[in-house]
Structure formats: structure tokens, C-alpha cells
Scaffold this motif. Structure first.
Motif, PDB file in Angstrom:
ATOM      1  N   GLU A  71      17.205  38.958  24.006  1.00  9.55           N
ATOM      2  CA  GLU A  71      17.071  39.513  25.352  1.00  9.55           C
ATOM      3  C   GLU A  71      17.496  40.973  25.456  1.00  9.55           C
ATOM      4  O   GLU A  71      17.229  41.614  26.465  1.00  9.55           O
ATOM      5  CB  GLU A  71      17.886  38.681  26.346  1.00  9.55           C
ATOM      6  CG  GLU A  71      19.391  38.733  26.091  1.00  9.55           C
ATOM      7  CD  GLU A  71      20.196  37.873  27.040  1.00  9.55           C
ATOM      8  OE1 GLU A  71      19.632  37.376  28.032  1.00  9.55           O
ATOM      9  OE2 GLU A  71      21.399  37.711  26.794  1.00  9.55           O
TER      10      GLU A  71
ATOM     11  N   LYS B 129      16.384  40.701  33.671  1.00 16.49           N
ATOM     12  CA  LYS B 129      16.983  39.425  34.056  1.00 16.49           C
ATOM     13  C   LYS B 129      16.214  38.868  35.248  1.00 16.49           C
ATOM     14  O   LYS B 129      15.404  39.575  35.868  1.00 16.49           O
ATOM     15  CB  LYS B 129      18.465  39.587  34.361  1.00 16.49           C
ATOM     16  CG  LYS B 129      18.791  40.546  35.483  1.00 16.49           C
ATOM     17  CD  LYS B 129      20.291  40.761  35.584  1.00 16.49           C
ATOM     18  CE  LYS B 129      20.675  41.689  36.700  1.00 16.49           C
ATOM     19  NZ  LYS B 129      20.120  43.006  36.689  1.00 16.49           N
TER      20      LYS B 129
ATOM     21  N   CYS C  94      11.711  41.936  26.139  1.00 15.29           N
ATOM     22  CA  CYS C  94      12.586  41.341  25.144  1.00 15.29           C
ATOM     23  C   CYS C  94      12.143  41.789  23.757  1.00 15.29           C
ATOM     24  O   CYS C  94      11.204  42.576  23.630  1.00 15.29           O
ATOM     25  CB  CYS C  94      12.536  39.807  25.231  1.00 15.29           C
ATOM     26  SG  CYS C  94      10.894  39.119  24.908  1.00 15.29           S
TER      27      CYS C  94
ATOM     28  N   ILE D 274      10.477  38.930  37.965  1.00 16.03           N
ATOM     29  CA  ILE D 274      10.808  37.867  37.022  1.00 16.03           C
ATOM     30  C   ILE D 274      11.482  36.737  37.796  1.00 16.03           C
ATOM     31  O   ILE D 274      12.508  36.957  38.445  1.00 16.03           O
ATOM     32  CB  ILE D 274      11.725  38.388  35.897  1.00 16.03           C
ATOM     33  CG1 ILE D 274      10.980  39.452  35.130  1.00 16.03           C
ATOM     34  CG2 ILE D 274      12.203  37.234  35.022  1.00 16.03           C
ATOM     35  CD1 ILE D 274      11.531  39.834  33.823  1.00 16.03           C
TER      36      ILE D 274
ATOM     37  N   ARG E 165      13.228  32.682  33.063  1.00 13.61           N
ATOM     38  CA  ARG E 165      13.203  32.925  31.625  1.00 13.61           C
ATOM     39  C   ARG E 165      13.242  31.546  30.974  1.00 13.61           C
ATOM     40  O   ARG E 165      14.095  30.729  31.287  1.00 13.61           O
ATOM     41  CB  ARG E 165      14.407  33.753  31.186  1.00 13.61           C
ATOM     42  CG  ARG E 165      14.312  34.166  29.721  1.00 13.61           C
ATOM     43  CD  ARG E 165      15.460  35.020  29.294  1.00 13.61           C
ATOM     44  NE  ARG E 165      16.586  34.138  29.010  1.00 13.61           N
ATOM     45  CZ  ARG E 165      17.813  34.554  28.797  1.00 13.61           C
ATOM     46  NH1 ARG E 165      18.098  35.832  28.879  1.00 13.61           N
ATOM     47  NH2 ARG E 165      18.770  33.700  28.539  1.00 13.61           N
TER      48      ARG E 165
ATOM     49  N   LEU F  61       7.708  32.759  27.588  1.00 17.56           N
ATOM     50  CA  LEU F  61       8.983  33.481  27.555  1.00 17.56           C
ATOM     51  C   LEU F  61       9.512  33.729  28.966  1.00 17.56           C
ATOM     52  O   LEU F  61      10.674  33.487  29.249  1.00 17.56           O
ATOM     53  CB  LEU F  61       8.805  34.817  26.822  1.00 17.56           C
ATOM     54  CG  LEU F  61       8.336  34.757  25.371  1.00 17.56           C
ATOM     55  CD1 LEU F  61       8.105  36.175  24.835  1.00 17.56           C
ATOM     56  CD2 LEU F  61       9.331  34.004  24.516  1.00 17.56           C
ATOM     57  N   TYR F  62       8.637  34.259  29.828  1.00 19.61           N
ATOM     58  CA  TYR F  62       9.017  34.604  31.197  1.00 19.61           C
ATOM     59  C   TYR F  62       7.928  34.178  32.168  1.00 19.61           C
ATOM     60  O   TYR F  62       6.741  34.145  31.819  1.00 19.61           O
ATOM     61  CB  TYR F  62       9.187  36.120  31.365  1.00 19.61           C
ATOM     62  CG  TYR F  62      10.372  36.704  30.638  1.00 19.61           C
ATOM     63  CD1 TYR F  62      11.638  36.705  31.230  1.00 19.61           C
ATOM     64  CD2 TYR F  62      10.239  37.243  29.375  1.00 19.61           C
ATOM     65  CE1 TYR F  62      12.718  37.250  30.568  1.00 19.61           C
ATOM     66  CE2 TYR F  62      11.330  37.784  28.689  1.00 19.61           C
ATOM     67  CZ  TYR F  62      12.569  37.778  29.308  1.00 19.61           C
ATOM     68  OH  TYR F  62      13.639  38.313  28.649  1.00 19.61           O
TER      69      TYR F  62
END
Length: 169
Positions: A104, A115, A127, A146, A149, A163-164
Motif C-alpha cells: 500500500e 486510503k 499501490c 475509494i 480496499r 484491489l480497490y
């Protein structure tokens, strides 16, 4: 032909979703369908190898395939991550383009690139995925906020693993 069949069987057994081979002018790409079948048929690949006169290419590739499976020992982690994004179809999912280890932040002890709650722009680094000692920056392919995560710092990730999750604007 037998070596090619063994390679395909090996890829199926280890649930490797995609395989590329480039040797000189010869280029072969295998993509497995979700049911586990191979997109190109065996006869087509055998003709391709025969036409290029590179029947010895398959034995050279096998050690590379073994190395790739050592990096990604179990595809068990991918299905739960793939199931989670279905919670909200309006979210954009950023997926790993490679197999490797998720980080991260740019270095241990430094702040995370992003974040949950951060707004990101298209092309912003989210990332790093380390693959074979190379640090690959993963950039956002969409702008938005976002909201989730899916992986923890230091966790191995598969090709195509979520991933996100982003809520796009």
C-alpha cells in the motif's frame, strides 16, 4: 505435440488463467475460459508450433511456468474478492494486472498511497505490486472515491484480483 499437451494440462491443473510465450517471431497466447477450457484449440497451437519450426520451445517455457506458480501458490483468495465487488454493481473495480505481492505504500513505514475515503484521479498511483523483485506501480484507470480496499498490505495477489473499489463521478 505431447509436450504441448502436457503444458496445457499443467496450466489447467494450476488454474493459470493466461499464458504468453514469445520466442523470436513466434508468439503464443493461451487464455482459459471461466469453466477452465482453453480458448485456442490444441490443433491450432500444434500447427503454429510446426509452422514456426520451434518444437523445442515448450521445454524452455516449462521452468518459467513453474516459477510463476511458485509466486502464486493458490488461487483460493481470488473467488472471495471477486464475489465482494458484486455487492454494488455501480462501483468500478481496479484489478491487479499481474501476479505478485500487494504493497500500500512506496516503502515500509511510509504513508499509504491512498486510503478509503480518498478521491483519486485517473492515472494516480494506488499501490505497488511486486513481481520478481520489480516494483510495479498500479495506477487508477478511473477517477472517483475509494470506497473499499480488498487486499491487505503484503498479501499475495492474483492476475485480475480486485484491489480497490471506486465510486466514479
Amino acid at each position: 505435440m505431447k509436450e504441448l499437451q502436457e503444458l496445457i494440462a499443467f496450466l489447467k491443473e494450476n488454474k493459470i488463467a493466461e499464458f504468453d510465450l514469445e520466442r523470436g517471431e513466434l508468439k503464443v497466447r493461451l487464455k482459459f475460459q471461466q469453466e477452465g477450457g482453453v480458448s485456442p484449440d490444441l490443433a491450432t497451437l500444434a500447427r503454429l508450433f510446426a509452422a514456426q519450426g520451434t518444437a523445442a520451445a515448450a521445454p524452455v517455457v516449462l521452468p518459467q511456468v513453474h516459477a510463476a506458480t511458485a509466486v502464486a501458490p493458490a488461487p483460493v483468495a481470488a473467488p472471495p474478492a471477486a464475489a465482494e465487488p458484486a455487492e454494488d454493481a455501480s462501483l468500478h473495480i481496479v484489478k491487479s494486472p499481474i501476479v505478485g505481492t500487494f504493497y500500500e505504500s512506496p516503502s515500509p513505514g511510509s504513508a499509504a498511497f491512498v486510503k478509503v475515503g480518498d478521491t483519486v484521479s485517473n492515472g494516480q498511483t494506488l499501490c505497488i505490486v511486486e513481481a520478481m523483485k520489480l516494483m510495479n506501480e498500479i495506477e487508477s484507470d478511473s477517477a472517483g472515491e475509494i470506497v473499499k480496499r480488498f487486499v491487505d498490505n503484503g498479501q499475495p495477489v492474483e492476475y485480475g484480483q480486485a484491489l480497490y473499489a471506486l465510486r466514479t463521478r
